[in-house]
Design a protein around this motif. Structure first.
Motif, PDB file in Angstrom:
ATOM      1  N   THR A 193       0.833  -1.201   0.000  1.00  0.00           N
ATOM      2  CA  THR A 193       0.000   0.000   0.000  1.00  0.00           C
ATOM      3  C   THR A 193       0.868   1.251   0.000  1.00  0.00           C
ATOM      4  O   THR A 193       1.765   1.391   0.835  1.00  0.00           O
ATOM      5  CB  THR A 193      -0.924   0.025   1.233  1.00  0.00           C
ATOM      6  OG1 THR A 193      -1.744  -1.137   1.233  1.00  0.00           O
ATOM      7  CG2 THR A 193      -1.797   1.267   1.221  1.00  0.00           C
ATOM      8  N   ILE A 194       0.593   2.145  -0.954  1.00  0.00           N
ATOM      9  CA  ILE A 194       1.261   3.449  -0.995  1.00  0.00           C
ATOM     10  C   ILE A 194       0.358   4.465  -0.324  1.00  0.00           C
ATOM     11  O   ILE A 194      -0.792   4.650  -0.712  1.00  0.00           O
ATOM     12  CB  ILE A 194       1.588   3.852  -2.444  1.00  0.00           C
ATOM     13  CG1 ILE A 194       2.614   2.858  -3.032  1.00  0.00           C
ATOM     14  CG2 ILE A 194       2.144   5.267  -2.496  1.00  0.00           C
ATOM     15  CD1 ILE A 194       3.037   3.159  -4.440  1.00  0.00           C
ATOM     16  N   LYS A 195       0.908   5.128   0.719  1.00  0.00           N
ATOM     17  CA  LYS A 195       0.134   6.062   1.539  1.00  0.00           C
ATOM     18  C   LYS A 195       0.816   7.425   1.535  1.00  0.00           C
ATOM     19  O   LYS A 195       1.751   7.659   0.791  1.00  0.00           O
ATOM     20  CB  LYS A 195       0.020   5.514   2.964  1.00  0.00           C
ATOM     21  CG  LYS A 195      -0.615   4.130   3.056  1.00  0.00           C
ATOM     22  CD  LYS A 195      -0.773   3.667   4.489  1.00  0.00           C
ATOM     23  CE  LYS A 195       0.563   3.499   5.202  1.00  0.00           C
ATOM     24  NZ  LYS A 195       0.406   2.995   6.583  1.00  0.00           N
ATOM     25  N   GLY A 196       0.324   8.337   2.373  1.00  0.00           N
ATOM     26  CA  GLY A 196       0.953   9.637   2.509  1.00  0.00           C
ATOM     27  C   GLY A 196       0.144  10.751   1.882  1.00  0.00           C
ATOM     28  O   GLY A 196      -1.088  10.675   1.771  1.00  0.00           O
ATOM     29  N   ASN A 197       0.847  11.803   1.443  1.00  0.00           N
ATOM     30  CA  ASN A 197       0.201  12.989   0.891  1.00  0.00           C
ATOM     31  C   ASN A 197       1.011  13.481  -0.296  1.00  0.00           C
ATOM     32  O   ASN A 197       2.159  13.888  -0.148  1.00  0.00           O
ATOM     33  CB  ASN A 197       0.118  14.088   1.962  1.00  0.00           C
ATOM     34  CG  ASN A 197      -0.826  15.198   1.568  1.00  0.00           C
ATOM     35  OD1 ASN A 197      -0.915  15.573   0.408  1.00  0.00           O
ATOM     36  ND2 ASN A 197      -1.546  15.735   2.547  1.00  0.00           N
ATOM     37  N   GLY A 198       0.431  13.417  -1.495  1.00  0.00           N
ATOM     38  CA  GLY A 198       1.142  13.853  -2.694  1.00  0.00           C
ATOM     39  C   GLY A 198       0.524  13.288  -3.953  1.00  0.00           C
ATOM     40  O   GLY A 198      -0.692  13.100  -4.031  1.00  0.00           O
ATOM     41  N   SER A 199       1.346  12.977  -4.932  1.00  0.00           N
ATOM     42  CA  SER A 199       0.874  12.404  -6.186  1.00  0.00           C
ATOM     43  C   SER A 199       1.999  11.621  -6.835  1.00  0.00           C
ATOM     44  O   SER A 199       3.176  11.814  -6.523  1.00  0.00           O
ATOM     45  CB  SER A 199       0.373  13.495  -7.140  1.00  0.00           C
ATOM     46  OG  SER A 199       1.441  14.358  -7.505  1.00  0.00           O
ATOM     47  N   LEU A 200       1.630  10.734  -7.735  1.00  0.00           N
ATOM     48  CA  LEU A 200       2.597   9.943  -8.501  1.00  0.00           C
ATOM     49  C   LEU A 200       2.511  10.372  -9.953  1.00  0.00           C
ATOM     50  O   LEU A 200       1.419  10.405 -10.531  1.00  0.00           O
ATOM     51  CB  LEU A 200       2.301   8.453  -8.376  1.00  0.00           C
ATOM     52  CG  LEU A 200       2.509   7.830  -6.994  1.00  0.00           C
ATOM     53  CD1 LEU A 200       1.963   6.404  -6.960  1.00  0.00           C
ATOM     54  CD2 LEU A 200       3.987   7.829  -6.616  1.00  0.00           C
ATOM     55  N   VAL A 201       3.662  10.679 -10.558  1.00  0.00           N
ATOM     56  CA  VAL A 201       3.719  11.135 -11.942  1.00  0.00           C
ATOM     57  C   VAL A 201       4.722  10.278 -12.705  1.00  0.00           C
ATOM     58  O   VAL A 201       5.879  10.153 -12.296  1.00  0.00           O
ATOM     59  CB  VAL A 201       4.128  12.623 -12.028  1.00  0.00           C
ATOM     60  CG1 VAL A 201       4.235  13.058 -13.487  1.00  0.00           C
ATOM     61  CG2 VAL A 201       3.124  13.500 -11.287  1.00  0.00           C
ATOM     62  N   PHE A 202       4.261   9.708 -13.815  1.00  0.00           N
ATOM     63  CA  PHE A 202       5.124   8.916 -14.684  1.00  0.00           C
ATOM     64  C   PHE A 202       5.158   9.601 -16.048  1.00  0.00           C
ATOM     65  O   PHE A 202       4.143   9.667 -16.735  1.00  0.00           O
ATOM     66  CB  PHE A 202       4.592   7.489 -14.817  1.00  0.00           C
ATOM     67  CG  PHE A 202       4.524   6.736 -13.510  1.00  0.00           C
ATOM     68  CD1 PHE A 202       5.605   5.985 -13.071  1.00  0.00           C
ATOM     69  CD2 PHE A 202       3.387   6.807 -12.714  1.00  0.00           C
ATOM     70  CE1 PHE A 202       5.552   5.294 -11.863  1.00  0.00           C
ATOM     71  CE2 PHE A 202       3.319   6.126 -11.505  1.00  0.00           C
ATOM     72  CZ  PHE A 202       4.410   5.369 -11.077  1.00  0.00           C
ATOM     73  N   LYS A 203       6.325  10.115 -16.422  1.00  0.00           N
ATOM     74  CA  LYS A 203       6.473  10.845 -17.683  1.00  0.00           C
ATOM     75  C   LYS A 203       7.203   9.990 -18.716  1.00  0.00           C
ATOM     76  O   LYS A 203       8.333   9.580 -18.509  1.00  0.00           O
ATOM     77  CB  LYS A 203       7.250  12.146 -17.454  1.00  0.00           C
ATOM     78  CG  LYS A 203       6.484  13.181 -16.645  1.00  0.00           C
ATOM     79  CD  LYS A 203       7.217  14.512 -16.620  1.00  0.00           C
ATOM     80  CE  LYS A 203       6.394  15.583 -15.933  1.00  0.00           C
ATOM     81  NZ  LYS A 203       7.092  16.907 -15.940  1.00  0.00           N
ATOM     82  N   GLY A 204       6.506   9.735 -19.813  1.00  0.00           N
ATOM     83  CA  GLY A 204       7.104   8.974 -20.906  1.00  0.00           C
ATOM     84  C   GLY A 204       7.404   7.530 -20.601  1.00  0.00           C
ATOM     85  O   GLY A 204       8.380   6.988 -21.144  1.00  0.00           O
ATOM     86  N   PRO A 205       6.590   6.834 -19.785  1.00  0.00           N
ATOM     87  CA  PRO A 205       6.890   5.419 -19.511  1.00  0.00           C
ATOM     88  C   PRO A 205       6.620   4.547 -20.732  1.00  0.00           C
ATOM     89  O   PRO A 205       5.754   4.846 -21.552  1.00  0.00           O
ATOM     90  CB  PRO A 205       5.924   5.079 -18.373  1.00  0.00           C
ATOM     91  CG  PRO A 205       4.763   5.990 -18.596  1.00  0.00           C
ATOM     92  CD  PRO A 205       5.353   7.269 -19.109  1.00  0.00           C
ATOM     93  N   LYS A 206       7.364   3.478 -20.822  1.00  0.00           N
ATOM     94  CA  LYS A 206       7.189   2.527 -21.918  1.00  0.00           C
ATOM     95  C   LYS A 206       7.303   1.115 -21.365  1.00  0.00           C
ATOM     96  O   LYS A 206       8.269   0.782 -20.677  1.00  0.00           O
ATOM     97  CB  LYS A 206       8.249   2.753 -23.007  1.00  0.00           C
ATOM     98  CG  LYS A 206       8.098   1.831 -24.210  1.00  0.00           C
ATOM     99  CD  LYS A 206       9.145   2.144 -25.256  1.00  0.00           C
ATOM    100  CE  LYS A 206       9.006   1.241 -26.482  1.00  0.00           C
ATOM    101  NZ  LYS A 206      10.057   1.532 -27.503  1.00  0.00           N
ATOM    102  N   ASN A 207       6.306   0.280 -21.666  1.00  0.00           N
ATOM    103  CA  ASN A 207       6.287  -1.093 -21.150  1.00  0.00           C
ATOM    104  C   ASN A 207       6.394  -1.118 -19.629  1.00  0.00           C
ATOM    105  O   ASN A 207       7.119  -1.935 -19.052  1.00  0.00           O
ATOM    106  CB  ASN A 207       7.408  -1.934 -21.773  1.00  0.00           C
ATOM    107  CG  ASN A 207       7.045  -2.465 -23.137  1.00  0.00           C
ATOM    108  OD1 ASN A 207       5.896  -2.852 -23.382  1.00  0.00           O
ATOM    109  ND2 ASN A 207       8.008  -2.477 -24.051  1.00  0.00           N
ATOM    110  N   LEU A 208       5.669  -0.225 -18.965  1.00  0.00           N
ATOM    111  CA  LEU A 208       5.631  -0.186 -17.505  1.00  0.00           C
ATOM    112  C   LEU A 208       4.347  -0.852 -17.026  1.00  0.00           C
ATOM    113  O   LEU A 208       3.262  -0.572 -17.536  1.00  0.00           O
ATOM    114  CB  LEU A 208       5.690   1.258 -17.014  1.00  0.00           C
ATOM    115  CG  LEU A 208       5.390   1.505 -15.532  1.00  0.00           C
ATOM    116  CD1 LEU A 208       6.440   0.842 -14.647  1.00  0.00           C
ATOM    117  CD2 LEU A 208       5.307   2.996 -15.237  1.00  0.00           C
TER     118      LEU A 208
END
Length: 208
Positions: A75-90
């Motif tokens: 589980t990912i918790k906390g306060n913020g956001s996740l950003v994936f820029k230009g992922p490929k085969n993720l």
């Protein structure tokens, strides 16, 4: 099937906190096998941004796999956001996302190619001083040939807060916007969403 994973070709150690996950992604440990997460000590603070070669694989048989050791076991918790820029085969697989955000998107995939989010659980809350209280759990901005399948998006039910569970939008200037092409969305569950009559949709595709 879309929810199947490529067999693990390596033997990375199981990761139990966010610092170790950042290091594993930066060091491209996914080249040595699946990045395996376990536990509830993955805490984010602010915008966690991953981009470029650290999340790009050119080998369809050996994608960038970040998965829970068992479905729902990380589980990912906390306060913020996740950003994936230009992922490929993720591939994100079997992870719970249960944090609070002040951004318009709790998780953003920008110009993703051949990525997959499967068997994950999304329950992202919103807390912001801005007048407009509207946000999205997961946004795909641009990109091609991605898949969102077998996930749970639920309990976006705070009074006075609107927005979507999942949004597919374009990227670029107004005269030359590129959308999300060839996107597969299937077998997801959407539950408990407020504001449906006022800009609150389970799924939003395109733009106004």
């Amino acid at each position: 099937m879309v929810n199947d994973l490529s067999p693990d070709w390596g033997s990375n150690q199981t990761i139990s906190n966010m610092n170790a996950l950042r290091d594993a992604i930066e060091d491209k440990d996914w080249k040595k096998g699946h990045i395996v997460l376990e536990g509830n000590n993955f805490n984010i603070s602010g915008v966690e941004e991953f981009e470029g070669e650290e999340i790009q694989s050119d080998d369809d048989q050996k994608p960038v796999v970040i998965k829970a050791k068992r479905i729902g076991g990380a589980t990912i918790k906390g306060n913020g956001s996740l950003v994936f820029k230009g992922p490929k085969n993720l591939i994100l697989y079997g992870i719970n996302f249960q944090y609070t955000t002040s951004k318009r998107s709790g998780m953003l995939f920008e110009k993703a190619e051949k990525c997959r989010i499967a068997r994950c659980d999304f329950k992202i809350d919103y807390q912001s001083s801005e007048d407009e209280k509207r946000y999205t759990y997961l946004t795909l901005r641009g990109g091609d040939s991605n898949c969102i399948a077998y996930n749970r998006f639920h309990d976006k039910d705070k009074e006075g807060v609107t927005g979507q569970f999942l949004a597919l939008t374009g990227v670029g200037e107004r005269e030359n916007i590129k959308g999300c092409t060839r996107t597969v969305i299937e077998y997801n569950h959407f539950k408990n969403l407020t504001g449906v009559s006022s800009s609150g949709e389970a799924l939003f595709i395109g733009g106004s």
